[in-house]
Enzyme design. Structure first.
Site, PDB file in Angstrom:
ATOM      1  N   HIS A 135       3.226 -54.198 -32.283  1.00  0.00           N
ATOM      2  CA  HIS A 135       2.463 -53.139 -32.939  1.00  0.00           C
ATOM      3  C   HIS A 135       2.091 -52.051 -31.936  1.00  0.00           C
ATOM      4  CE1 HIS A 135       1.924 -56.154 -36.136  1.00  0.00           C
ATOM      5  NE2 HIS A 135       1.693 -55.114 -36.926  1.00  0.00           N
ATOM      6  N   LYS A 139      -3.851 -51.192 -31.821  1.00  0.00           N
ATOM      7  CA  LYS A 139      -4.220 -52.353 -32.649  1.00  0.00           C
ATOM      8  C   LYS A 139      -5.121 -53.288 -31.856  1.00  0.00           C
ATOM      9  CE  LYS A 139      -2.282 -55.922 -35.678  1.00  0.00           C
ATOM     10  NZ  LYS A 139      -3.157 -55.532 -36.804  1.00  0.00           N
TER      11      LYS A 139
END
Length: 247
Positions: A135, A139
């Protein structure tokens, strides 16, 4: 017209949902809630113009959205990850009074991948299983909620193995045991989301992957979930229910 209260409107997903909703004449974002200045305070919203609440915020934002939805008897879509056992218990309690759809990932493709994983897990009881996710660098939680859901699905189907979670490996950790399920989280750049389940055997391996190229796929899923949830009876729902309805 489906009228949505959007919790977490200032975030990446909130912005994507707002933008995507403009393409649908039957959907309207009537309230944009966030702690960021310039957005509404959920405590000040009466709810007369809300049909469903969609939450993609933070753990604190989720708590407020859940309380608001429950107090105003509105359906709730929960896409926020990084929740605790207490949070999940609170969702279970709320689902006795309102319809709640919770998803670790709102993408249609990811939820199709979950179905494929169920089949793969039923046929790979002797495999070494590893889950890798990637990600963007903003995040906060790891492993991702989607990765944990992948592991939960596999572990449930292979219950007799009593698979134990192993987050990454470093140093002299010894040989891999047969009942491990490994999780590996990568964080870099602006990656929307990539997930791979690896089933390894001697001489071969199977990889099942999903890659998101845009947050619009998640936004589309969030709106599909909101549309699905309107008019439903109190209870727990999932994106699996949405997909089955759409087909």
């Amino acid at each position: 017209m489906i009228r949505i209260l959007l919790s977490g409107a200032a975030g990446r997903m909130g912005k994507a949902i707002t933008e995507t909703a403009e393409n649908y004449p039957d959907i309207k974002i009537t309230h944009k809630v966030d702690v960021v200045q310039g957005f509404e305070n959920i405590d000040e919203i009466k709810g007369d113009d809300v049909d469903v609440t969609v939450d993609l915020s933070s753990r604190e934002g989720f708590k407020k959205a859940l309380d608001w939805a429950q107090n105003h008897e509105k359906p709730l879509v929960v896409g926020t990850t990084g929740l605790t056992d207490d949070d999940h218990a609170a969702i279970d309690k709320a689902a006795k009074e309102i319809p709640v759809l919770q998803a670790s990932n709102l993408s249609k493709g990811v939820n199709i991948m979950f179905e494929i994983l169920r089949t793969a897990a039923a046929l790979t009881h002797d495999a070494d299983i590893e889950i890798v996710e990637m990600h963007h660098n903003k995040k906060k939680d790891a492993p991702s909620g989607t990765a944990l859901e992948m592991g939960r699905i596999i572990s449930e189907i292979q219950a007799e193995r009593a698979l134990e979670r192993r987050d990454g490996r470093s140093g002299m950790v010894g040989a891999r045991t047969a009942n491990e399920i490994g999780y590996h989280a990568l964080r870099c750049g602006d990656v929307v989301g990539e997930h791979t389940a690896v089933f390894g055997f001697a001489g071969e391996r199977i990889e099942i992957s999903h890659k998101s190229g845009s947050r619009s796929v998640l936004a589309e899923g969030a709106l599909s979930a909101a549309r699905f949830l309107c008019g439903k009876k109190p209870g727990r729902y999932s994106m699996r229910d949405v997909i089955k309805t759409e087909k």
